[in-house]
Structures are given as C-alpha cells and as structure tokens.
Design an enzyme around this catalytic site. Structure first.
Site, PDB file in Angstrom:
ATOM      1  N   ASP A  44       7.188   3.378   5.260  1.00 52.30           N
ATOM      2  CA  ASP A  44       5.873   2.925   4.468  1.00 52.30           C
ATOM      3  C   ASP A  44       6.616   2.081   3.303  1.00 52.30           C
ATOM      4  O   ASP A  44       7.668   2.241   2.819  1.00 52.30           O
ATOM      5  CB  ASP A  44       5.301   4.091   3.704  1.00 52.30           C
ATOM      6  CG  ASP A  44       4.149   3.940   3.199  1.00 52.30           C
ATOM      7  OD1 ASP A  44       3.956   2.906   2.342  1.00 52.30           O
ATOM      8  OD2 ASP A  44       2.955   4.446   3.561  1.00 52.30           O
ATOM      9  N   HIS A  72      -1.572   7.811   3.953  1.00 50.80           N
ATOM     10  CA  HIS A  72      -0.602   6.781   4.294  1.00 50.80           C
ATOM     11  C   HIS A  72       0.269   7.038   5.797  1.00 50.80           C
ATOM     12  O   HIS A  72       0.560   6.004   6.543  1.00 50.80           O
ATOM     13  CB  HIS A  72       0.279   6.811   3.319  1.00 50.80           C
ATOM     14  CG  HIS A  72       0.148   5.944   2.144  1.00 50.80           C
ATOM     15  ND1 HIS A  72       0.869   4.681   2.016  1.00 50.80           N
ATOM     16  CD2 HIS A  72      -0.782   5.884   1.216  1.00 50.80           C
ATOM     17  CE1 HIS A  72       0.241   4.047   0.963  1.00 50.80           C
ATOM     18  NE2 HIS A  72      -0.521   4.743   0.393  1.00 50.80           N
ATOM     19  N   HIS A 112     -15.417   3.403   0.052  1.00 51.83           N
ATOM     20  CA  HIS A 112     -14.650   3.323  -1.416  1.00 51.83           C
ATOM     21  C   HIS A 112     -13.675   1.994  -1.533  1.00 51.83           C
ATOM     22  O   HIS A 112     -13.050   1.841  -2.398  1.00 51.83           O
ATOM     23  CB  HIS A 112     -13.927   4.646  -1.444  1.00 51.83           C
ATOM     24  CG  HIS A 112     -12.979   4.788  -0.431  1.00 51.83           C
ATOM     25  ND1 HIS A 112     -13.202   4.722   0.672  1.00 51.83           N
ATOM     26  CD2 HIS A 112     -11.639   5.281  -0.704  1.00 51.83           C
ATOM     27  CE1 HIS A 112     -12.022   4.873   1.438  1.00 51.83           C
ATOM     28  NE2 HIS A 112     -11.254   5.383   0.590  1.00 51.83           N
ATOM     29  N   HIS A 122       0.709  -6.955  -6.279  1.00 56.86           N
ATOM     30  CA  HIS A 122       1.990  -6.223  -6.634  1.00 56.86           C
ATOM     31  C   HIS A 122       2.905  -7.306  -6.827  1.00 56.86           C
ATOM     32  O   HIS A 122       4.009  -7.233  -7.575  1.00 56.86           O
ATOM     33  CB  HIS A 122       2.144  -5.081  -5.794  1.00 56.86           C
ATOM     34  CG  HIS A 122       1.107  -3.916  -5.845  1.00 56.86           C
ATOM     35  ND1 HIS A 122       1.057  -3.250  -7.147  1.00 56.86           N
ATOM     36  CD2 HIS A 122       0.501  -3.327  -5.235  1.00 56.86           C
ATOM     37  CE1 HIS A 122       0.264  -2.165  -7.050  1.00 56.86           C
ATOM     38  NE2 HIS A 122      -0.190  -2.240  -5.815  1.00 56.86           N
ATOM     39  N   ALA A 172     -16.686  13.248  10.052  1.00 57.09           N
ATOM     40  CA  ALA A 172     -17.170  12.270  11.226  1.00 57.09           C
ATOM     41  C   ALA A 172     -16.123  11.488  12.037  1.00 57.09           C
ATOM     42  O   ALA A 172     -15.202  11.164  11.455  1.00 57.09           O
ATOM     43  CB  ALA A 172     -18.206  11.449  10.568  1.00 57.09           C
ATOM     44  N   GLU A 228     -11.812  -0.787   9.879  1.00 56.05           N
ATOM     45  CA  GLU A 228     -12.593   0.028  10.837  1.00 56.05           C
ATOM     46  C   GLU A 228     -13.869  -0.701  10.888  1.00 56.05           C
ATOM     47  O   GLU A 228     -14.782  -0.564  11.738  1.00 56.05           O
ATOM     48  CB  GLU A 228     -12.742   1.518  10.645  1.00 56.05           C
ATOM     49  CG  GLU A 228     -11.238   2.241  11.066  1.00 56.05           C
ATOM     50  CD  GLU A 228     -10.964   3.395  10.461  1.00 56.05           C
ATOM     51  OE1 GLU A 228      -9.924   3.884  10.415  1.00 56.05           O
ATOM     52  OE2 GLU A 228     -11.884   3.917   9.821  1.00 56.05           O
ATOM     53  N   ASN A 243      -8.199   1.403   5.440  1.00 56.09           N
ATOM     54  CA  ASN A 243      -8.280   1.710   6.713  1.00 56.09           C
ATOM     55  C   ASN A 243      -9.946   1.569   7.141  1.00 56.09           C
ATOM     56  O   ASN A 243     -10.402   0.995   8.132  1.00 56.09           O
ATOM     57  CB  ASN A 243      -8.016   3.068   7.253  1.00 56.09           C
ATOM     58  CG  ASN A 243      -6.429   3.259   7.149  1.00 56.09           C
ATOM     59  OD1 ASN A 243      -5.551   2.529   7.510  1.00 56.09           O
ATOM     60  ND2 ASN A 243      -5.811   4.059   6.105  1.00 56.09           N
TER      61      ASN A 243
HETATM   62  C1  U2F Z   1      -5.914   5.638   0.767  1.00 55.52           C
HETATM   63  O1  U2F Z   1      -7.215   5.498   1.576  1.00 55.52           O
HETATM   64  P1  U2F Z   1      -8.118   6.819   2.034  1.00 55.52           P
HETATM   65  O2  U2F Z   1      -7.154   7.484   3.124  1.00 55.52           O
HETATM   66  O3  U2F Z   1      -8.865   7.504   1.120  1.00 55.52           O
HETATM   67  O4  U2F Z   1      -9.200   5.855   2.884  1.00 55.52           O
HETATM   68  P2  U2F Z   1      -8.944   4.984   4.314  1.00 55.52           P
HETATM   69  O5  U2F Z   1      -7.944   3.975   4.013  1.00 55.52           O
HETATM   70  O6  U2F Z   1     -10.332   4.369   4.512  1.00 55.52           O
HETATM   71  O7  U2F Z   1      -8.896   5.891   5.403  1.00 55.52           O
HETATM   72  C2  U2F Z   1      -9.549   6.847   5.658  1.00 55.52           C
HETATM   73  C3  U2F Z   1      -9.264   7.299   7.205  1.00 55.52           C
HETATM   74  O8  U2F Z   1     -10.024   8.613   7.589  1.00 55.52           O
HETATM   75  C4  U2F Z   1     -10.809   8.523   8.510  1.00 55.52           C
HETATM   76  C5  U2F Z   1     -11.153   6.935   8.652  1.00 55.52           C
HETATM   77  C6  U2F Z   1      -9.855   6.497   8.231  1.00 55.52           C
HETATM   78  O9  U2F Z   1      -9.014   5.927   9.342  1.00 55.52           O
HETATM   79  O10 U2F Z   1     -11.575   6.512   9.883  1.00 55.52           O
HETATM   80  N1  U2F Z   1     -12.095   9.457   8.301  1.00 55.52           N
HETATM   81  C7  U2F Z   1     -12.733   9.876   9.305  1.00 55.52           C
HETATM   82  O11 U2F Z   1     -12.156   9.816  10.523  1.00 55.52           O
HETATM   83  N2  U2F Z   1     -13.777  10.681   9.220  1.00 55.52           N
HETATM   84  C8  U2F Z   1     -14.127  10.913   8.055  1.00 55.52           C
HETATM   85  O12 U2F Z   1     -15.345  11.886   7.878  1.00 55.52           O
HETATM   86  C9  U2F Z   1     -13.640  10.469   6.998  1.00 55.52           C
HETATM   87  C10 U2F Z   1     -12.389   9.488   6.876  1.00 55.52           C
HETATM   88  C11 U2F Z   1      -6.020   4.749  -0.517  1.00 55.52           C
HETATM   89  F1  U2F Z   1      -6.828   5.572  -1.348  1.00 55.52           F
HETATM   90  C12 U2F Z   1      -6.637   3.297  -0.193  1.00 55.52           C
HETATM   91  O13 U2F Z   1      -6.703   2.670  -1.711  1.00 55.52           O
HETATM   92  C13 U2F Z   1      -5.480   2.790   0.722  1.00 55.52           C
HETATM   93  O14 U2F Z   1      -6.222   1.368   0.864  1.00 55.52           O
HETATM   94  C14 U2F Z   1      -5.567   3.391   1.927  1.00 55.52           C
HETATM   95  C15 U2F Z   1      -4.401   2.773   2.905  1.00 55.52           C
HETATM   96  O15 U2F Z   1      -3.095   2.536   2.351  1.00 55.52           O
HETATM   97  O16 U2F Z   1      -5.120   4.710   1.703  1.00 55.52           O
END
Ligand code: U2F
Length: 458
Positions: free
Chosen positions: A122, A18, A356, A153, A339, A364, A360
């Site tokens: 946030d 976040h 998943h 929401h 990565a 991306e 983000n």
């Molecule tokens: C929460 O999501 P996460 O933080 O689990 O996942 P993402 O929103 O996809 O963000 C992962 C970030 O980590 C980076 C990737 C993303 O910017 O490029 N990354 C990386 O650089 N190298 C790696 O090997 C693995 C990841 C939450 F769980 C979600 O439900 C929400 O949608 C999200 C945003 O609020 O936050």
C-alpha cells in the site's frame, strides 16, 4: 535451497478497506502468473475482512505484527474506532522497528526459501520502499484512494508555502480554488485532505502521508486504482513525477469479489420490484457512520422526499433513526446492515447513490453509471466528491457540507427528477463505458498496463 522463481510480496495497510484492493491485485497476479510465488502480508485482523474463499495455490497469506499492546490482543478487545490514529501509529512504529522485515523473511520461509524479488505495498507504507531498497529489490506501491487526493499530497510543500493557503486554522473553510496547482484547479483549499494545510500537521497519519509523498518518486512504479482518461491532467503529472505510473483499475472489475459479502440476495430481490432509476442507495463505506444528528436528518429527508431507498446502515447506528421511521417507511425502503454494493449499484432500479466519497464507492458508482450525492468526511473524500460534482459532473455535494432534511430532499429532486440529473446520468454512463473498456477489452488501458506491470515483476 533458493531458486530464481519470481516472488512478489505485497504488504497491506491493515486499516479500513485498504487491504481489499491490494488483495484483489495479489489474486490477479497469482492467476496471471502461476509460476510466480505471491505472498500477501497483513495483520491477522485484516485477513478476517477479506474475501479469502478462492485462494490460489501460489498465494500465501503471511501475518504481520499489528504492534498493539497485549491488552488489545483478545478478539473482543479492539480499541474503539476513534482510536484508529493511535492504532495506525502503533502499527507503523512496529513496521519501522522491523515487523515488515520479519514478515518478509517468514514469506520466504513459507515459500520454501524463494527469495522475494519484488516488494509491493500500500502506498501509505513508505517504509516498505526502504525495506525493498535494503534487499536491493524494486518497490511497487499501490495508491488505493482517488487520484486528486494523491496529487494533493504530492504538492504538500508547495501548498503549505503558497500565498493565501498555508496560513492558518481557518483553512478548512477556505473556498479559494487551488490554482497554484494547475491539475487541481477545480478543487478548493477546503477540499484538501486534513494534515496538508489544516488539521494536525503533526498527527501520525499526516506525517505518514507527507513522507509517502516524498518517497513515491523513488518507487519502480506507482500503481493506481483508476483508469486512463478519467483525470488526464493528473495522470500526465503523475507520469512526469514517478518513474512509472500505471492505472490498473477499476480493481473491483479486475479481480472480484472485492470484499466478503454475507448472503444479501434479498436486497437484489427487493430492487427487482422497483422502477428503473428511481431508488436511492445509501451507504457511507465500510467503517464510518455519519454523526447521529445527520443520520436522523437524512432519514427525515428520505421519508419527506417519498423516494424509495435501500440503506446500508450499521446495526449500532439504527438507534439514531427518528422514532417510528422503520415502521413508517416499511413500504418505501429497505434498511440492511450490509449490501452487495457492486451488484446493487449495477441494478437498473438504482438512480442515485448517497455516499461519503470513499474512492472504491466512487469507482463502483461510476462503473455502474449511477450519479452521486456526496457527504464527504475525511481524507481524500472531499477531493473525490469535488471531482464527482465539478470535474466529471456526475453528482452533487450536500449543501452546506452536512446533511439536513431539506438539503437531502432538494439533492434527491435534482438528481432523480430534474434535467440536471438526466445530464448527470448521461455523463455517468459515458464514464461507465470508458471504465469498462479499460478493463474488459484486450487493448483496454488497464489490461495493457497490467501486462506492463507483470513485466516489472519479472
Ligand atoms: C476508505 O474508504 P471506505 O472503506 O470507508 O469506503 P470505500 O472506499 O467506498 O469502500 C467501501 C467498500 O465496501 C463495500 C463497497 C466498497 O468496495 O462496495 N461495501 C459493501 O460491499 N457493502 C456495504 O454495505 C458497504 C460497503 C477511506 F475512508 C476513503 O477516504 C478512501 O477513499 C478509501 C480508499 O482508500 O478507503
């Protein structure tokens, strides 16, 4: 002695990724408005997860108390990840008890007494709105997840009272379309974030999000990490509900680098040797890992498909891979613990992203023109994954809601080898062009909205 210099204080929600997009915004403000004091408020632990290499002179980091008891303060004494709800509860209790006010005062002291003129946060931190109100300053929250999740929401009360939706424990399997909320007509009840009509409606996070939805319309503006045109109906609905709604994203293009990346150039070198649009990149975000049985099924599916893969897999999860998997697939795949995701997705060799539904990652992937295979888990991820498959049609969701060997093989086949997959790539490249236009061109909507946002800051 206080001066009239503008001072923006940004308060992060210090869990998961976040803090990263809000910090990207803090850096972008500091660069675009050098005369403005910018304070970024988060917990010491969350600072360690950010890319702090190139701080600007007018950007100050201010620690906020995490609310954890003393027993958890030693660096290695973090509660296990499954206790995150408790940690959030403790952080929010401390915030409500005054930790945010204290940190704002520290931000003013750290900036030579310059009074805070705008409180950003946030969106999860609805109480930052109250803190801003108490000091008579505008509150500008940022929603870091997907637009469809935020929309869900905002309609919590309606959904809870709607016929055939808000009626019990089985809703997480209810495939009924959400036609009582026209802007979410492509999504199903089962796609909703938990805590709206199923799951524990009284859990700290459910209560937090409900309160957030009630508070956001009072904000001076609500910022979104998306770009105009991606979800036109939802965007119009936000414009009607909020004083102002400004899409500034994709934020990873506004102020890269987004999250710190250890030296991982070998991933890109490995990709250099692969044919265009053939490799599956696999990652489930920054902190979660699929259940062990599903990891093993995914590994078997990758192996059986013969598709080359680059897998970002947490070290502690490697023990769940099938015996001998890494040796057998040495020529086909590369497994790393982290990565450089943004660069990986932009590499011509990547043909599909197995993911998943984290927002983000979705953005991306979209801005790299790469179709997705999603296995969503919680929060906004099911809404995002459904948008990917049924609104933008740039991917599929794994069959049956969980990864199986055969399901993975079929999904890879569809996206990488069939006509359907070719159409997905075509649509993804159109979205990529639209996303890039929004942030790169001077008249791009995110560029224009960023200027409007700077005007609110004074
Ligand atoms: C929460 O999501 P996460 O933080 O689990 O996942 P993402 O929103 O996809 O963000 C992962 C970030 O980590 C980076 C990737 C993303 O910017 O490029 N990354 C990386 O650089 N190298 C790696 O090997 C693995 C990841 C939450 F769980 C979600 O439900 C929400 O949608 C999200 C945003 O609020 O936050």
């Amino acid at each position: 002695m206080a001066t009239a210099r503008p001072h923006v204080a940004l308060i992060a929600f210090p869990f998961g990724t976040h803090a990263a997009p809000l910090f990207a915004l803090a850096r972008a403000i500091a660069a675009a408005a050098p005369g403005t004091a910018v304070s970024f408020l988060s917990t010491a632990r969350s600072f360690a997860t950010l890319s702090l290499a190139e701080e600007s002179k007018n950007l100050l980091l201010v620690p906020v108390a995490d609310g954890l008891p003393d027993a958890f303060q030693a660096p290695a004494a973090l509660p296990p990840p499954e206790h995150i709800e408790q940690m959030i509860g403790m952080f929010m209790a401390a915030a409500a008890a005054g930790s945010l006010r204290e940190a704002l005062t520290a931000a003013e002291t750290g900036n030579g007494g310059v009074r805070v003129s705008c409180v950003m946060s946030d969106a999860f931190l609805w109480m930052a709105g109250e803190v801003a109100e108490a000091v008579g300053k505008p509150w500008v929250p940022l929603w870091t997840g997907g637009p469809a999740g935020l929309s869900a929401h905002l309609y919590t009360d309606l959904l809870r009272s709607a016929d055939g939706i808000g009626d019990g424990e089985t809703n997480w399997r209810n495939e009924k379309l959400l036609d009582c909320v026209p802007v979410l007509g492509a999504h199903r009840v089962s796609d909703l974030p938990e805590g709206i009509v199923f799951g524990d409606l009284d859990a700290p996070v459910s209560r937090l999000l409900h309160r957030m939805a009630q508070t956001l319309p009072k904000a001076a503006a609500v910022l979104l990490n998306t770009f105009e045109g991606l979800d036109p109906a939802i965007e119009s609905d936000f414009a009607a509900k909020f004083s102002k709604s400004l899409s500034l994203g994709p934020l990873h293009l506004l102020a890269p680098p987004f999250v710190p990346t250890p030296r991982t150039d070998h991933c890109l070198l490995w990709l250099d040797g692969r044919a265009p649009a053939t490799v599956a990149y696999v990652s489930f975000g920054s902190f979660m890992s699929p259940p062990p049985a599903e990891l093993a099924e995914l590994a078997e599916g990758l192996e059986a498909s013969g598709v080359e893969f680059l897998w970002s897999l947490k070290d502690e999860a490697k023990k769940f891979l099938p015996p001998g998997f890494l040796e057998r697939t040495r020529d086909k795949g590369l497994v790393v613990s982290w990565a450089p995701q943004v660069e990986v997705l932009q590499h011509a060799a990547v043909g599909v992203f197995v993911m998943h539904g984290g927002w983000n990652s979705v953005l991306e992937s979209i801005t790299a023109g790469v179709p997705m295979i999603s296995r969503p888990f919680f929060g906004d991820q099911r809404m995002n994954a459904r948008s990917v498959s049924h609104v933008w049609e740039v991917g599929v969701v794994v069959e049956g809601g969980a990864m199986t060997k055969d399901g993975v093989v079929r999904a890879l086949e569809v996206v990488l080898k069939r006509e359907e997959g070719r159409r997905m790539r075509e649509k993804a490249s159109k979205l990529k062009a639209a996303g890039m236009r929004a942030v790169v061109r001077p008249e791009g909507s995110s560029k224009v909205n960023f200027k409007k946002f700077l005007e609110i800051l004074g």
